[in-house]
Design an enzyme around this catalytic site. Structure first.
Site, PDB file in Angstrom:
ATOM      1  N   GLY A 189      26.570   9.545 -29.546  1.00 35.57           N
ATOM      2  CA  GLY A 189      26.029  10.310 -28.433  1.00 35.57           C
ATOM      3  C   GLY A 189      26.359   9.652 -27.100  1.00 35.57           C
ATOM      4  N   ALA A 190      26.432   8.342 -27.112  1.00 38.23           N
ATOM      5  CA  ALA A 190      26.729   7.634 -25.869  1.00 38.23           C
ATOM      6  C   ALA A 190      28.104   8.020 -25.338  1.00 38.23           C
ATOM      7  CB  ALA A 190      26.639   6.128 -26.096  1.00 38.23           C
ATOM      8  N   GLY A 193       0.816  -1.196   0.000  1.00 42.04           N
ATOM      9  CA  GLY A 193       0.000   0.000   0.000  1.00 42.04           C
ATOM     10  C   GLY A 193       0.856   1.254   0.000  1.00 42.04           C
ATOM     11  N   GLY A 194       0.315   2.298   0.613  1.00 45.21           N
ATOM     12  CA  GLY A 194       1.009   3.585   0.620  1.00 45.21           C
ATOM     13  C   GLY A 194       2.392   3.506   1.225  1.00 45.21           C
TER      14      GLY A 194
END
Lengths: 720, 517
Positions: B417-418, B182-183
């Site tokens: 780009g890497a 849950g939370g």
């Protein structure tokens, strides 16, 4: 003073100086060499005459330690060297050591180191005048020797005739008989099928030995005690013969029970001179492969030695042998000896002979090949001290005394700081032990003025040998050399199975040794704990200094859990185990691969192979690796609440015990198999291993097929 | 459990502790009952939920909170807070005395790990942030006490807020040692590191029953939110350990890598491994064929102190390796492409994994050492649709933003780009090295030639290799500071770190940067 004594004192002087030189050379190389070539102590006193004309360039048709070994002598003789290598060996030590290196093909030996066309091409291209074949590969291949001769290139070894005659086990026995050399009874010839194998075996009388005619050494040798095993042996041996030698002829002969394997080193020139360089005792074997060798043998008296030596020389002369060669004998308990075979090459274990005779066998081989007569007379050949060789293998000795293991040598340090140690190796830190080649890491040789000294040094050398990243057989080697039977010299080729009938399980700790191990492990743990509280620099929030000076620990070793109390006493620890107090001192350098520890005055060199945060540690102690878990008393008490994790049911799965290639799979899903039935065959390092079912059941899944490459622990077959 | 709500009453708890003595003082004579009551309550608190619950916990293969703290902290170093706090819930029979325990649900306090200060459990986050010491949460709770209703929701949110405020101030570590549903799961998710215990811990928003009723999926707790799921599939957890003891002992070791707060430098431990140790095997570790893989971990192990590497997320996005090690005793963060897995390419998961780690190191003054062998970003619709552009940008952002010492070693490929992303010189790298095997280029030779010559037969490939598949073009332009012999890498890095220890670098003032989340 006799000539012999003079030689002795001379040898010691030279050996002493050399040791010093090679040490400083080693340091110098470590500092300035890019490649960190290792120099090990040479334990022979050979002299190199720079004025004696020799070859200008020599090609070594081999890899690994033997290639390095040959290159070392070539360098001393001023001969330029050419290495050949497969693509995966491009960065190998022998490649770096040689003046030139040429790739001869991809990893599989049949495409590289056995690739005669490519090698001949390299010889032409590099204009090498001679070829040293080392051992294995093409060393006893008459076709290779013939092709070299046709090109006018010198083969460093005997001529084709001798290779052919001795390479054929059947012909060699006939020759031996004619030369009045004792031969094994019940010897027979070529075998066509399994039925004929059985017939021959019955004629000779069980037990019989079956092996490939063309194969050297013990590889592919199988012993059969009945018809069934003969058929099986025939099948394996003929397959192996075909795959390794391309020649499926077999040899079946009487198997001599409980023999020693003792061999005579011979050296002959092209002028009809031949010498015997004493014997090597090679009885410690597993699966017919040598593990520990020594020279001389504890078993031979001077008469037997001379008789064997003279027969060996007679055989060499009978085949007009030149170069170094080895005549192998089986010796029974009454010192009767029988000719086994002659190896027309340099043997793996040649260093022990070099140690006790002072000769450099590679140098002598090269001189003989160049046509020089021998420099020594039989009377010049001494037995000088004692030498022992251990073959250090990347293999798991707990699995039938050694199944190959592979991996990268993440850490590797030879025990060259121990006096009178010679290490012949062809690998270095970072090298890969791959499935393609023999898994030998090195040959570790120690020398002493007597056997006890050589063995003591071997013990120390084995303890100081750092090999990480692959499983190795140091534990087995160390157990062998300290075993009372071995120390007494009471050995045979059956030594291992007799001493370890249930398989090798590592060193058995005595109570005292166990306390030493526990105390050392606990002290290491505390030293580590104390170090992890030492932070350097100023701290914004002051560190709470622990005033703790004693630790209550619980050490899990084997089946036992031992309460251990450690208290710090300056730089040493006082450790209470089993109600006894031990004092443990060391410099506690936790980064050093070797740790010298003194426990109540006994010095031990141990290696901590691993540790983790959970208190698990493995320590190599007396050669054997022990797994321990060290917890604080509190953690140990709480660990009883930890859930047991279900272990894998190993009876219904079959995993590969070693890396290798799947040769055949004999089952498919749905088949019923009975316990002990062959499921598949894995070939590794040229050995075929039959994998059998651990229980009777139905095959659920097959995860491999013939031709697959599998790693250690890979799932092969699952049963229901 | 619901005791999370207690944090709002830290002051109250302190009052609670002071009250008996205060009252005693006020009345002028200590009523004999008070010290006795303190003792009783203390004893009861030490038993937690009572022997029955302790046994039940043990039966589940778990330790009690107090036992856990005993293992985590140095002996006798634990100062406990809030021992006398009890829950105030009175609905559904929760008020009966048999459902009230002193020190209800949570054991909190501070202690020492190898002498250094640590706060245990989140209730103490305010003080942890004030003092500047890490917070360790040992989570084992079934979720909100439903009986407490909205009060427990408020309790969660209070915790979350504190997690967020402490983020980047002190390291926060969550060790999940039981169900966490849950939370409550968002507290670990907000902390820097989440570790789990195998087989006995679970993390999920909604459990298998709810999943079944909503989506009709059949799934076990283990499959849905076990350690394996979160360390290998979801990337929610950073490491998993065998059992409680294993986890706590590892946590102690892990703690030693961390500075206490963002005000402290990376810790330096006593080191026995010589900083000038040469590593000869590195000279041959990179295979000559550029298509052949090797294990980046071999390089990392051989370079760092004593081969000790605390890997973070070892089973998730294995094409990038991140973790902590030491160089000459000083903690460093290591990032490396893993050629063994998917050729070491960057994809969505590995970018996110790398980025989060880089940001942690930057926040806590831990120098970054990056080993580069990257053929580029992983192509394909799965990646593009998944948003590789914005996820890849996270790693780029993190490296560019980081002001800690940054040392980069290009072992082989640094393509496209890497290359830029992997802590390149252009992103304020302090020391960028290339091994002789390095190839800094826009792409591999084959692809480049295909594009340049549009598939026309050409032998330009060899020319391209000659021109670009080596470290010279980058070195000539100053994109790498030096081409180094691999065996000297450890020495070089140790020397650089010594010098860079006093590095200070700042970026323009901003409220905070806007990393492409």
């Amino acid at each position: 003073m006799s000539v012999y004594e003079l030689f002795l004192s001379f040898w010691h002087t030279v050996a002493g100086e050399e040791m010093f030189n090679s040490l400083s050379l080693l340091q110098c190389e470590t500092l300035c060499s890019r490649w960190y070539l290792k120099t090990s102590h040479r334990l022979y006193s050979a002299t190199y005459d720079p004025n004696e004309k020799t070859f200008e360039k020599l090609l070594i048709a081999n890899r690994g330690e033997i290639a390095c070994r040959v290159i070392k002598t070539c360098k001393k003789m001023g001969i330029k060297t050419v290495a050949i290598h497969s693509d995966v060996d491009a960065n190998a030590v022998h490649v770096k050591m040689a003046d030139e290196a040429v790739c001869v093909g991809p990893a599989p030996t049949s495409k590289s180191y056995l690739n005669m066309d490519a090698i001949m091409e390299v010889i032409k291209k590099t204009r090498a005048q001679a070829v040293h074949p080392g051992y294995g590969f093409l060393s006893e291949n008459k076709e290779f020797a013939r092709r070299l001769a046709a090109e006018g290139v010198t083969f460093i070894g005997p001529d084709t005739h001798a290779i052919q005659a001795m390479g054929d086990k059947i012909e060699s026995k006939l020759l031996a008989k004619n030369a009045k050399v004792n031969t094994i009874p019940g010897f027979d010839g070529v075998v066509k099928d399994a039925d004929e194998a059985v017939r021959i075996a019955r004629e000779i009388g069980y037990p019989v030995m079956i092996k490939a005619s063309a194969g050297g050494g013990g590889k592919g040798m199988r012993i059969a005690w009945d018809d069934e095993e003969t058929r099986e042996g025939f099948r394996f041996s003929s397959q192996e013969a075909a795959s390794s030698f391309g020649d499926d002829r077999l040899l079946i002969e009487k198997f001599i029970d409980n023999p020693r394997h003792i061999e005579i080193q011979v050296l002959a020139d092209k002028h009809g001179n031949a010498l015997w360089l004493n014997e090597r005792e090679c009885s410690i074997q597993r699966r017919n492969q040598k593990v520990v060798e020594e020279a001389p043998s504890t078993f031979l008296d001077p008469e037997t030695r001379r008789a064997m030596g003279e027969q060996a020389v007679a055989l060499a002369k009978a085949v007009k042998y030149s170069s170094a060669g080895t005549v192998e004998f089986l010796v029974d308990s009454s010192k009767n000896f029988y000719f086994l075979e002659m190896n027309t090459r340099l043997q793996v274990e040649h260093p022990v002979t070099e140690c006790i005779t002072g000769l450099d066998l590679v140098q002598e081989m090269i001189r003989v090949a160049k046509g020089y007569p021998l420099r020594h007379k039989q009377a010049d050949i001494p037995i000088n001290g004692w030498a022992v060789e251990c073959r250090v293998y990347a293999e798991d000795p707990y699995k039938s005394f050694g199944l190959p293991s592979i991996g990268k040598l993440s850490q590797y340090q030879e025990p060259l700081h121990v006096p009178s140690v010679r290490v012949d190796s062809g690998i270095q830190q970072g090298s890969d032990i791959s499935i393609y080649y023999d898994p030998m890491i090195s040959k570790l040789i120690t020398y002493g003025s007597n056997r006890a000294e050589a063995l003591k040094r071997m013990e120390e050398a084995l303890d100081n040998y750092v090999i990480r990243g692959v499983t190795h057989n140091i534990s087995l080697l160390r157990e062998v050399i300290i075993h009372p039977r071995f120390v007494r010299g009471d050995i045979s080729t059956k030594f291992l199975p007799e001493v370890y009938p249930d398989g090798f399980k590592g060193h058995k700790l005595t109570d005292l040794e166990r306390r030493e191990l526990l105390a050392t492990a606990a002290s290491l743990y505390v030293a580590e704990q104390l170090r992890s509280q030492r932070f350097l620099g100023t701290q914004r929030i002051p560190i709470a200094k622990s005033k703790r000076s004693s630790w209550e620990l619980s050490v899990h070793l084997g089946d036992g859990i031992y309460p251990v109390e450690v208290s710090k006493d300056g730089s040493s620890f006082s450790v209470e185990v089993d109600g006894m107090k031990l004092n443990v001192t060391s410099d506690w350098n936790l980064a050093s691969p070797l740790l010298s520890v003194t426990i109540d005055g006994t010095q031990r060199t141990i290696q901590r192979l691993s540790r983790n945060a959970s208190g698990n540690t493995s320590i190599q102690f007396l050669g054997t690796v022990y797994k321990l878990q060290i917890l604080t008393k509190v953690a140990a008490e709480l660990s009883k609440y930890m859930p047991e994790k279900a272990a894998e049911d190993t009876s219904s799965i079959l995993r590969s015990p070693m890396p290798g290639a799947v040769v055949a799979v004999s089952v498919k899903p749905g088949d019923m198999v009975s316990e002990g039935q062959e499921i598949c065959v894995i070939e590794a390092m040229k050995m075929q291993n039959s994998m059998i079912a651990a229980k009777t059941g139905k095959v659920k899944a097959v995860h491999c097929k013939a031709g697959d490459t599998v790693g250690e622990g890979d799932l092969l077959v699952e049963l229901e | 459990m619901a005791a999370l709500r207690l944090l709002r009453r830290v002051a109250g708890a302190v009052r609670g502790r002071a009250a008996p003595g205060g009252r005693g003082a006020a009345s002028g004579g200590r009523p004999p009952a008070v010290p006795q009551r303190i003792e009783e309550k203390r004893r009861a608190a030490l038993l937690g939920g009572g022997m029955g619950r302790i046994e039940a916990q043990h039966k589940r293969g778990k330790l009690t909170a107090r036992e856990r703290i005993l293992l985590l902290l140095d002996p006798d170093s634990f100062d406990e807070y809030d021992m006398f706090v009890e829950h105030r819930c009175s609905d559904f029979g929760m008020d009966s005395s048999k459902n009230k325990y002193p020190g209800d649900s949570v054991v909190t306090g501070r202690g020492r790990i190898n002498g250094r200060l640590a706060y245990v459990f989140s209730q103490v986050m305010d003080q942890a942030a004030l003092v500047g010491a890490p917070v360790i949460g040992l989570n084992d709770s079934g979720g909100a006490r439903i009986q407490e209703g909205v009060e427990s929701l408020a309790g969660y949110a209070d915790i979350f807020l504190r997690n967020v405020l402490c983020s980047g101030v002190v390291p926060q570590i969550s060790l999940i040692m039981g169900p966490c549903a849950g939370g409550a799961v968002y507290s670990p998710a907000l902390t820097d590191f989440t570790f789990m215990v195998k087989d006995t811990s679970y993390l999920f928003i909604t459990g298998p029953d709810v999943v079944k009723s909503v989506t009709n999926e059949d799934v076990t707790q283990e499959q849905l939110g076990g350690a394996k799921t979160h360390t290998a599939v979801s990337g929610v957890a950073h490491r998993a350990f065998e059992n409680d003891i294993d986890a706590l002992l590892n946590l102690r070791e892990f703690f030693n890598y961390l500075p206490l707060s963002n005000r402290d430098p990376a810790p330096v431990c006593e080191c026995h491994d010589p900083s000038d140790r040469l590593v000869p095997e590195l000279d041959t570790i990179v295979p000559t064929e550029s298509t052949k893989a090797y294990d980046m971990l071999d390089i990392i192990h051989s370079i760092v102190d004593e081969r000790e590497f605390f890997e973070i997320m070892p089973s998730y996005a294995r094409n990038i390796v991140v973790g902590f090690a030491r160089m000459n005793g000083r903690t460093v963060g290591i990032v490396g492409n893993q050629p063994k897995v998917a050729s070491g390419c960057l994809d969505i998961n590995s970018s996110v994994k790398g980025a989060r780690f880089v940001r942690f190191c930057d926040a806590f003054n831990i120098p970054l050492i990056t080993f580069v062998d990257v053929p580029g970003f992983l192509p394909g619709t799965a990646q593009e649709y998944g948003g590789i552009i914005r996820h890849g940008a996270k790693l780029l952002f993190a490296f560019a933003e980081a002001t800690v010492p940054k040392i980069t070693v290009i072992t082989r490929k640094a393509y496209g780009g890497a290359y830029d992303v992997m802590s390149s010189k252009h992103l304020r790298g302090d020391a960028n090295y290339a091994w002789p095997t390095a190839e800094v280029a826009v792409m591999g030779a084959k692809g480049a030639v295909q594009i340049i010559f549009r598939g026309k037969e050409t032998d330009a490939e060899a020319e391209y290799v000659e021109k670009f598949a080596n470290p010279f073009p980058a070195a000539m332009r100053g994109f790498v500071d030096d081409i180094i012999q691999p065996s000297t890498t450890r020495t070089r890095i140790c020397r650089d770190l010594d010098v860079l220890a006093s590095k200070t670098q700042s970026s323009p003032w901003k409220k905070h940067a806007n990393i492409p989340l």
